[in-house]
Every structure is written in C-alpha cells, then in structure tokens.
Design an enzyme around this catalytic site. Structure first.
Site, PDB file in Angstrom:
ATOM      1  N   LYS A  17       0.836  -1.208   0.000  1.00  0.00           N
ATOM      2  CA  LYS A  17       0.000   0.000   0.000  1.00  0.00           C
ATOM      3  C   LYS A  17       0.867   1.253   0.000  1.00  0.00           C
ATOM      4  O   LYS A  17       0.355   2.360   0.181  1.00  0.00           O
ATOM      5  CB  LYS A  17      -0.896   0.005   1.241  1.00  0.00           C
ATOM      6  CG  LYS A  17      -1.881  -1.138   1.298  1.00  0.00           C
ATOM      7  CD  LYS A  17      -2.758  -1.050   2.535  1.00  0.00           C
ATOM      8  CE  LYS A  17      -2.224  -1.879   3.682  1.00  0.00           C
ATOM      9  NZ  LYS A  17      -2.992  -1.736   4.924  1.00  0.00           N
ATOM     10  N   LYS A  52       2.907   2.026   2.348  1.00  0.00           N
ATOM     11  CA  LYS A  52       2.834   2.524   3.722  1.00  0.00           C
ATOM     12  C   LYS A  52       3.930   1.850   4.553  1.00  0.00           C
ATOM     13  O   LYS A  52       4.141   0.646   4.456  1.00  0.00           O
ATOM     14  CB  LYS A  52       1.452   2.138   4.250  1.00  0.00           C
ATOM     15  CG  LYS A  52       1.076   2.706   5.587  1.00  0.00           C
ATOM     16  CD  LYS A  52      -0.388   2.362   5.859  1.00  0.00           C
ATOM     17  CE  LYS A  52      -0.729   2.544   7.323  1.00  0.00           C
ATOM     18  NZ  LYS A  52      -2.105   2.155   7.631  1.00  0.00           N
TER      19      LYS A  52
END
Lengths: 147, 147
Positions: free
Chosen positions: A53, A55
């Site tokens: 993602k 992240k």
C-alpha cells in the site's frame, strides 16, 4: 444474541489495523469494539502488506502484534497479509460483528451477508497532542530516568 | 506467600515510569513485574514531574495513563508527582514487591524495610527497530488506510 446458550457462546468481534505507535485513539476504539461482543480478535497489518500500500510503519509487525495483544480488551491477534482474507477470517473466527473506524465507511459492506458490519466514529485528531514541532529520533529510544 | 489465605490475599507489585510511546520493552517489563504477584499498580510520571527532571514526553500524562491502564497486565495506574511519594505508595497499596528496571539498580534499596525491592534486566535496546532515519512528525498522526 438472546435465548438459551447466549451466555455460553462467545460473540466474536473482528477488526483490522496497523496500530503503529499505539495511541489513546486506538485504545478507545478497541475498547468500544470489544464492548460490541464478548471476544475481540484483531488483524494486524504485516509490514509486507503495508508495503504493497506504499505505507511504512515505524514499529515492526512483531512488536505491534505484541503490544496490541497485550491490551486487556484484545483476546487474540493475527496477521493481516492481504485484502482478500477478510471473508475467510470472519468465517474461521465465527465473527458476529466486523467493526472498523468510519474513515472506512462503506468499504466493507460486502461482508454483511456473513456478519454485522459497523463503522465507529474515530476520536477526532486525538494524536495531534503527540506532536511538538520536530521529533528527535532519539526520543523513541528507551532512556534511563534521571535519578 | 504460602499457607492458609494465600489464595485470597493479593500480592501487590508496584512500579513507576513515564511509558512515553509505549513499546514492546515496556510490555515485556510490565508482564514480568505482574508475574511477581497477583496485582500490578503503576505510577505514571506526570508531565509536571518530568519537567522538574528536564524531561519532556511526546505523549501527555492523561494519554499515557489511559494506554498503560489498558494493558491486561496492569490493574491500576496512579500519578507519580514527586520522588518522595514512594514510601507512602508502598504502604497505601500494601505492596509486597517494588520492581523496576535495572538501570535503577540500587536507587530504591531504602524501600527494602517495607517490601521486597527487585531490579529487572531491561530488554536490550528493544526500541531501536522503531528508528528508521529521521521521523516525520506526520507519521505520528492517525491516517486513514489506503483502500
């Protein structure tokens, strides 16, 4: 759940998150989720899943799992490794409730054939008090206290 | 404690700390302290007390108290406002054990007329994994997850 047996059968609530740098908003949310049932199981996003993602968490998965699992409101933690596992998790845990913050409102309605899906309001901006100008990385190391 | 009544009477363990940005080292330490008795009470250093030591936490006292109090190993939290309160706390909680990390070794031997004083080895450098170059303050804010 009412009727005979309702006291014996656990009502499982399931949720997911990264829980990086555990803050009071996480604690409030997990307590409110636990209050929706009798057992709370929490999927912790793995570092590899977060990477897909784009992240990155400051605290690695193994530590985040230990910290969240140490909360009194949390009965069990397990790794969240992909988007597709949620239906399987709801079934294998026999979850009666899927709950998550309302920043996700609508995203998991497709699970409502399996269980109740609830979106809880988040505590607004609860972690901003953690921010005081720029953070010195040394502040994140455990330090001996000054006698 | 052995003999009649030992199952009924709690064996209170007391400890102190700031517990800023709760990490896995804190969790391990609190679990090991809890295992020394049947009830763990934790003095959380207030922001004002830390200020007298020239120390600032990233997370304010109120939040740190909620987070530590939410751990399954912790039965009660209370404010630590000064150095002098420890004897009073040990007496009012009826603490059988005063426990703290061994970075404090020797500092609280003066309490040993009231209770057992133990210094536990700290998990070495457990939080260094939290550090990845410089920390962006925005990383400390809760973020909605990317769908």
């Amino acid at each position: 759940m009412t009727g005979p047996g309702s006291r014996l059968q656990p009502r499982v609530v399931i949720t997911y998150g990264t829980f990086d740098l555990l803050h009071v908003g996480h604690v409030h949310m997990l307590r409110r989720l636990r209050d929706l049932g009798t057992r709370l199981v929490v999927g912790i996003s793995t570092d590899e899943f977060n990477a897909t993602k784009g992240k990155t968490s400051l605290v690695p998965y193994a530590d985040r799992a230990i910290i969240v699992g140490a909360l009194g409101a949390v009965d069990e933690v397990f790794p969240e490794t992909c988007w597709e596992q949620k239906r399987y998790d709801v079934i294998r845990y026999g979850a009666a409730v899927f709950g998550i913050g309302d920043d996700w409102a609508g995203h998991f309605d497709h699970l409502s054939d399996l269980c109740r899906v609830v979106y809880l309001p988040r505590t607004p901006d609860i972690s901003s008090t953690m921010i005081r100008g720029s953070i010195d990385p040394a502040d994140l190391l455990p330090r001996p206290r000054v006698p």
